[in-house]
Every structure is written in C-alpha cells, then in structure tokens.
Write a protein that holds these residues in place. Structure first.
Motif, PDB file in Angstrom:
ATOM      1  N   ILE A  23       9.786   9.319   2.515  1.00 65.58           N
ATOM      2  CA  ILE A  23       9.427   8.048   3.149  1.00 65.58           C
ATOM      3  C   ILE A  23       8.148   7.501   2.531  1.00 65.58           C
ATOM      4  CG2 ILE A  23       8.668   6.968   5.301  1.00 65.58           C
ATOM      5  CD1 ILE A  23      10.495   8.952   6.774  1.00 65.58           C
ATOM      6  N   GLY A  24       7.157   8.380   2.322  1.00 60.72           N
ATOM      7  CA  GLY A  24       5.901   7.960   1.724  1.00 60.72           C
ATOM      8  C   GLY A  24       6.070   7.421   0.320  1.00 60.72           C
ATOM      9  N   ASN A  25       7.062   7.961  -0.412  1.00 58.57           N
ATOM     10  CA  ASN A  25       7.321   7.486  -1.766  1.00 58.57           C
ATOM     11  C   ASN A  25       8.066   6.152  -1.779  1.00 58.57           C
ATOM     12  OD1 ASN A  25       6.102   9.714  -2.924  1.00 58.57           O
ATOM     13  ND2 ASN A  25       8.002  10.882  -3.078  1.00 58.57           N
ATOM     14  N   GLN A  26       8.782   5.868  -0.704  1.00 56.62           N
ATOM     15  CA  GLN A  26       9.555   4.631  -0.639  1.00 56.62           C
ATOM     16  C   GLN A  26       8.700   3.426  -0.275  1.00 56.62           C
ATOM     17  OE1 GLN A  26      13.306   4.542   1.553  1.00 56.62           O
ATOM     18  NE2 GLN A  26      13.342   6.765   1.535  1.00 56.62           N
ATOM     19  N   ALA A  27       7.830   3.603   0.715  1.00 60.03           N
ATOM     20  CA  ALA A  27       7.107   2.446   1.246  1.00 60.03           C
ATOM     21  C   ALA A  27       5.907   2.899   2.056  1.00 60.03           C
ATOM     22  CB  ALA A  27       8.037   1.612   2.132  1.00 60.03           C
ATOM     23  N   SER A  28       5.089   1.923   2.419  1.00 59.51           N
ATOM     24  CA  SER A  28       3.975   2.185   3.317  1.00 59.51           C
ATOM     25  C   SER A  28       4.531   2.498   4.698  1.00 59.51           C
ATOM     26  CB  SER A  28       3.071   0.951   3.384  1.00 59.51           C
ATOM     27  OG  SER A  28       2.092   1.102   4.372  1.00 59.51           O
ATOM     28  N   PHE A  29       4.119   3.641   5.271  1.00 60.96           N
ATOM     29  CA  PHE A  29       4.687   4.054   6.554  1.00 60.96           C
ATOM     30  C   PHE A  29       3.711   4.925   7.321  1.00 60.96           C
ATOM     31  CE2 PHE A  29       6.941   7.220   9.125  1.00 60.96           C
ATOM     32  CZ  PHE A  29       7.677   6.390   9.963  1.00 60.96           C
ATOM     33  N   ASP A  30       3.561   4.629   8.596  1.00 61.31           N
ATOM     34  CA  ASP A  30       2.784   5.460   9.509  1.00 61.31           C
ATOM     35  C   ASP A  30       3.442   5.330  10.879  1.00 61.31           C
ATOM     36  OD1 ASP A  30       0.902   6.590  11.279  1.00 61.31           O
ATOM     37  OD2 ASP A  30      -0.746   6.100   9.925  1.00 61.31           O
ATOM     38  N   PRO A  31       3.977   6.412  11.449  1.00 64.83           N
ATOM     39  CA  PRO A  31       4.675   6.314  12.731  1.00 64.83           C
ATOM     40  C   PRO A  31       3.802   5.773  13.852  1.00 64.83           C
ATOM     41  CG  PRO A  31       4.282   8.608  12.145  1.00 64.83           C
ATOM     42  CD  PRO A  31       3.972   7.800  10.937  1.00 64.83           C
ATOM     43  N   ARG A  32       2.488   5.899  13.717  1.00 66.06           N
ATOM     44  CA  ARG A  32       1.595   5.374  14.751  1.00 66.06           C
ATOM     45  C   ARG A  32       1.672   3.859  14.839  1.00 66.06           C
ATOM     46  NH1 ARG A  32      -3.760   8.232  12.747  1.00 66.06           N
ATOM     47  NH2 ARG A  32      -2.768   7.563  10.809  1.00 66.06           N
ATOM     48  N   ASN A  33       2.063   3.209  13.743  1.00 65.15           N
ATOM     49  CA  ASN A  33       2.217   1.750  13.777  1.00 65.15           C
ATOM     50  C   ASN A  33       3.359   1.330  14.700  1.00 65.15           C
ATOM     51  OD1 ASN A  33       0.124   1.477  11.968  1.00 65.15           O
ATOM     52  ND2 ASN A  33       1.453   1.311  10.174  1.00 65.15           N
ATOM     53  N   TYR A  34       4.235   2.272  15.032  1.00 65.07           N
ATOM     54  CA  TYR A  34       5.349   2.009  15.953  1.00 65.07           C
ATOM     55  C   TYR A  34       5.081   2.589  17.339  1.00 65.07           C
ATOM     56  CZ  TYR A  34       7.778   0.879  11.616  1.00 65.07           C
ATOM     57  OH  TYR A  34       8.134   0.326  10.406  1.00 65.07           O
ATOM     58  N   GLY A  35       3.905   3.218  17.501  1.00 58.35           N
ATOM     59  CA  GLY A  35       3.536   3.780  18.793  1.00 58.35           C
ATOM     60  C   GLY A  35       3.849   5.252  18.949  1.00 58.35           C
ATOM     61  N   CYS A  57       0.823  -1.219   0.000  1.00 58.33           N
ATOM     62  CA  CYS A  57       0.000   0.000   0.000  1.00 58.33           C
ATOM     63  C   CYS A  57       0.855   1.265   0.000  1.00 58.33           C
ATOM     64  CB  CYS A  57      -0.919   0.012   1.223  1.00 58.33           C
ATOM     65  SG  CYS A  57      -2.146  -1.314   1.243  1.00 58.33           S
ATOM     66  N   SER A  58       0.296   2.338  -0.552  1.00 62.73           N
ATOM     67  CA  SER A  58       0.965   3.640  -0.473  1.00 62.73           C
ATOM     68  C   SER A  58       1.142   4.029   0.980  1.00 62.73           C
ATOM     69  CB  SER A  58       0.129   4.708  -1.196  1.00 62.73           C
ATOM     70  OG  SER A  58      -0.151   4.333  -2.524  1.00 62.73           O
ATOM     71  N   GLN A  59       0.131   3.767   1.761  1.00 64.30           N
ATOM     72  CA  GLN A  59       0.206   3.951   3.215  1.00 64.30           C
ATOM     73  C   GLN A  59      -0.731   2.942   3.854  1.00 64.30           C
ATOM     74  OE1 GLN A  59       0.054   7.946   4.906  1.00 64.30           O
ATOM     75  NE2 GLN A  59      -1.197   7.214   6.600  1.00 64.30           N
ATOM     76  N   PHE A  60      -0.232   2.276   4.869  1.00 66.83           N
ATOM     77  CA  PHE A  60      -1.063   1.304   5.590  1.00 66.83           C
ATOM     78  C   PHE A  60      -1.104   1.702   7.059  1.00 66.83           C
ATOM     79  CE2 PHE A  60      -2.209  -2.438   7.937  1.00 66.83           C
ATOM     80  CZ  PHE A  60      -3.117  -3.093   7.114  1.00 66.83           C
ATOM     81  N   THR A  61      -2.300   1.691   7.618  1.00 63.51           N
ATOM     82  CA  THR A  61      -2.479   2.039   9.021  1.00 63.51           C
ATOM     83  C   THR A  61      -3.208   0.910   9.735  1.00 63.51           C
ATOM     84  OG1 THR A  61      -2.633   4.391   8.450  1.00 63.51           O
ATOM     85  CG2 THR A  61      -3.416   3.744  10.641  1.00 63.51           C
ATOM     86  N   TYR A  62      -2.651   0.471  10.857  1.00 62.08           N
ATOM     87  CA  TYR A  62      -3.312  -0.570  11.639  1.00 62.08           C
ATOM     88  C   TYR A  62      -4.552   0.006  12.305  1.00 62.08           C
ATOM     89  CZ  TYR A  62       0.888  -3.401  11.015  1.00 62.08           C
ATOM     90  OH  TYR A  62       1.918  -4.110  10.474  1.00 62.08           O
ATOM     91  N   LEU A  63      -5.627  -0.756  12.280  1.00 66.74           N
ATOM     92  CA  LEU A  63      -6.877  -0.291  12.865  1.00 66.74           C
ATOM     93  C   LEU A  63      -6.729  -0.014  14.355  1.00 66.74           C
ATOM     94  CD1 LEU A  63      -9.368  -2.711  11.075  1.00 66.74           C
ATOM     95  CD2 LEU A  63      -9.022  -0.287  10.600  1.00 66.74           C
ATOM     96  N   GLU A  64      -5.844  -0.758  15.003  1.00 70.85           N
ATOM     97  CA  GLU A  64      -5.661  -0.589  16.445  1.00 70.85           C
ATOM     98  C   GLU A  64      -5.105   0.780  16.825  1.00 70.85           C
ATOM     99  OE1 GLU A  64      -5.379  -5.027  15.655  1.00 70.85           O
ATOM    100  OE2 GLU A  64      -4.735  -3.175  14.685  1.00 70.85           O
ATOM    101  N   VAL A  65      -4.411   1.458  15.897  1.00 72.57           N
ATOM    102  CA  VAL A  65      -3.806   2.752  16.241  1.00 72.57           C
ATOM    103  C   VAL A  65      -4.689   3.932  15.857  1.00 72.57           C
ATOM    104  CG1 VAL A  65      -1.536   1.738  15.863  1.00 72.57           C
ATOM    105  CG2 VAL A  65      -2.532   3.180  14.079  1.00 72.57           C
TER     106      VAL A  65
END
Length: 258
Positions: free
Chosen positions: A204-216, A135-143
């Motif tokens: 970062i967004g152009n490189q991979a799916s990334f959301d800092p919330r996935n890391y807390g 995905c361009s950006q993926f976000t876990y539902l839990e966050v």
C-alpha cells in the motif's frame, strides 16, 4: 541503514501550518529517521507567525526569513523549494518531511520522488488531494496524537475523536481506497490466498500516500476489518488477511452494512 539512522530534512511552510502541532510532527518524523535539518519559512515580521516564535527555539528549528516582495504573493514558497533542491543535490539526505497545506508544493514532491527519496507530508484536512496523493505518506495534522498503525492496541485509540471514524459503508464507497487495498492484498498473498499484513502495508505504501488514521482507524488491521471486504486471522504474533469472495462482500451504501 536502519530507520533510526536515516536523515530527514524537515521543511515547514509556517504560513500554512499551525505551530501547535509541531511536537506531534517531530514525533512522527522520528519514526522515519532523524530530522537533522529543521527549517521554517515565512515572513517573520508578520504578526500571523507570532505563535511560532517560542516553538522555533524550543525545538531547534531554524527560521528562514523571506520578505513578501509583492502584495498578495508568498515568496516563502519559492525560498523553500530552492532550499529543498539544494539539499537534494547535496546527496546526504534520505527523505524530506514537508509541513504545509498548500498544493503548490506538489511539483516539488514529484521531483524529489524521482531521485528516490521518501517525502512525508503533513497538512490540515483542507489540503488539496494532488499534494496529499503525491507524497510517499501524508498524514493530516488533525489525526496526529492517535495511535499509529504499528502501535499495539491497548484499549481505545488515543485521540480517536480528532478525526471522525468512517463507517464500513463509507469506506466501501471510496472506490480508490477499495482498489488500492484489493491490489495490495492480491500482490502479497500466498498460494493459500492469505497475505501477511506486513507486506500488505508495504504494498500500500508503495502504491500511494496512505495512513489509516486519516480514515479514523489507528491500525491498518482495524480499517481492513471495518471495510467488510476482507477476512483477517492471527497466527501467534502474525496477522494475515485475504479478500472475501466478491459475492460475499457487502455492497456499499446498503442499509445495515457496516
């Protein structure tokens, strides 16, 4: 076209997504554009989807009925893929938001990306990596519900306990993450070695799916500060980052490193 005018198709795999999170999903999708297509796929005769009934009406989501033609087989996935391709060929959308924890949608995501549209993924922590990374950006539902990276910090992050915050040592032990951050900072840095945080986030967004919330972490700057491999500074309202010299950076897993 501004983000608020971009048209997004929201496609929900109701068999593999909890109805309780749809409010947060729609709020997140609204950051990228208007969800003018809203569809949820499943066998609505199944008691497993009972929780979706009130949600569909409340949020104007169109239910797409798909009977299970064979026991143990999920025909809803195929119907969702066919609809996605029809929507793609209509050429009147700027992006897709796919809500599912099923990696079977990975080829679909890859196909949509080849046409230059953004694909925003949402799924539970159990979602396999191939779908997450495609995905361009993926976000876990839990966050969802935590403050977003673009949200100014005022006190502690909202809902920060939804996903455990990774320590600096754990972040540094993630080789893929470290390489991605280093490359992004290097690509955006000026002659003085400092990089504006905005372009770093774009890289970062152009490189991979990334959301800092996935890391807390609520913001990219928080994660960069925690990982201990970068130096940050503020100049007025602007934030800048640069990589620390390799020998000065703490090593992953070393006792006391944070």
């Amino acid at each position: 076209m501004s983000d608020s005018e971009k048209r997004i198709a929201l496609l929900i795999d109701a068999d593999n997504a909890p109805a309780a999170k749809i409010d947060e999903v729609l709020s997140e999708v609204a950051r990228f554009g208007v969800a003018n297509v809203r569809r949820a796929y499943g066998n609505w005769k199944s008691p497993r989807l009972k929780g979706w009934e009130s949600v569909l009406h409340e949020y104007a989501i169109r239910p797409i009925q798909q009977f299970a033609y064979s026991k143990g087989k999920n025909a809803s996935d195929m119907a969702m893929v066919i609809d996605a391709m029809d929507l793609l060929y209509a050429r009147n959308l700027d992006g897709f938001a796919i809500v599912s924890s099923d990696a079977d949608f990975t080829p679909l995501v890859m196909r949509l990306l080849t046409d230059g549209v953004k694909v925003y993924g949402f799924g539970e922590k159990k979602t396999p990596d191939p779908f997450v990374n495609a995905c361009s950006q993926f976000t876990y539902l839990e966050v969802l519900g935590q403050s977003h990276p673009s949200t100014p910090e005022v006190g502690p992050d909202v809902g920060e306990e939804a996903r455990p915050r990774k320590s600096g040592a754990e972040l540094r032990g993630d080789t893929r993450l470290v390489k991605m951050l280093r490359r992004a900072v290097s690509a955006a840095e000026g002659e003085d070695g400092w990089a504006h945080l905005g372009p770093v986030g774009s890289q970062i967004g152009n490189q991979a799916s990334f959301d800092p919330r996935n890391y807390g972490y609520g913001k990219l700057s928080d994660l960069l500060a925690a990982i201990g491999l970068f130096e940050l500074k503020k100049d007025g309202k602007s934030s800048y980052v640069r990589a620390l010299p390799r020998k000065a950076a703490p090593k992953a897993g070393k006792p006391g490193a944070a």
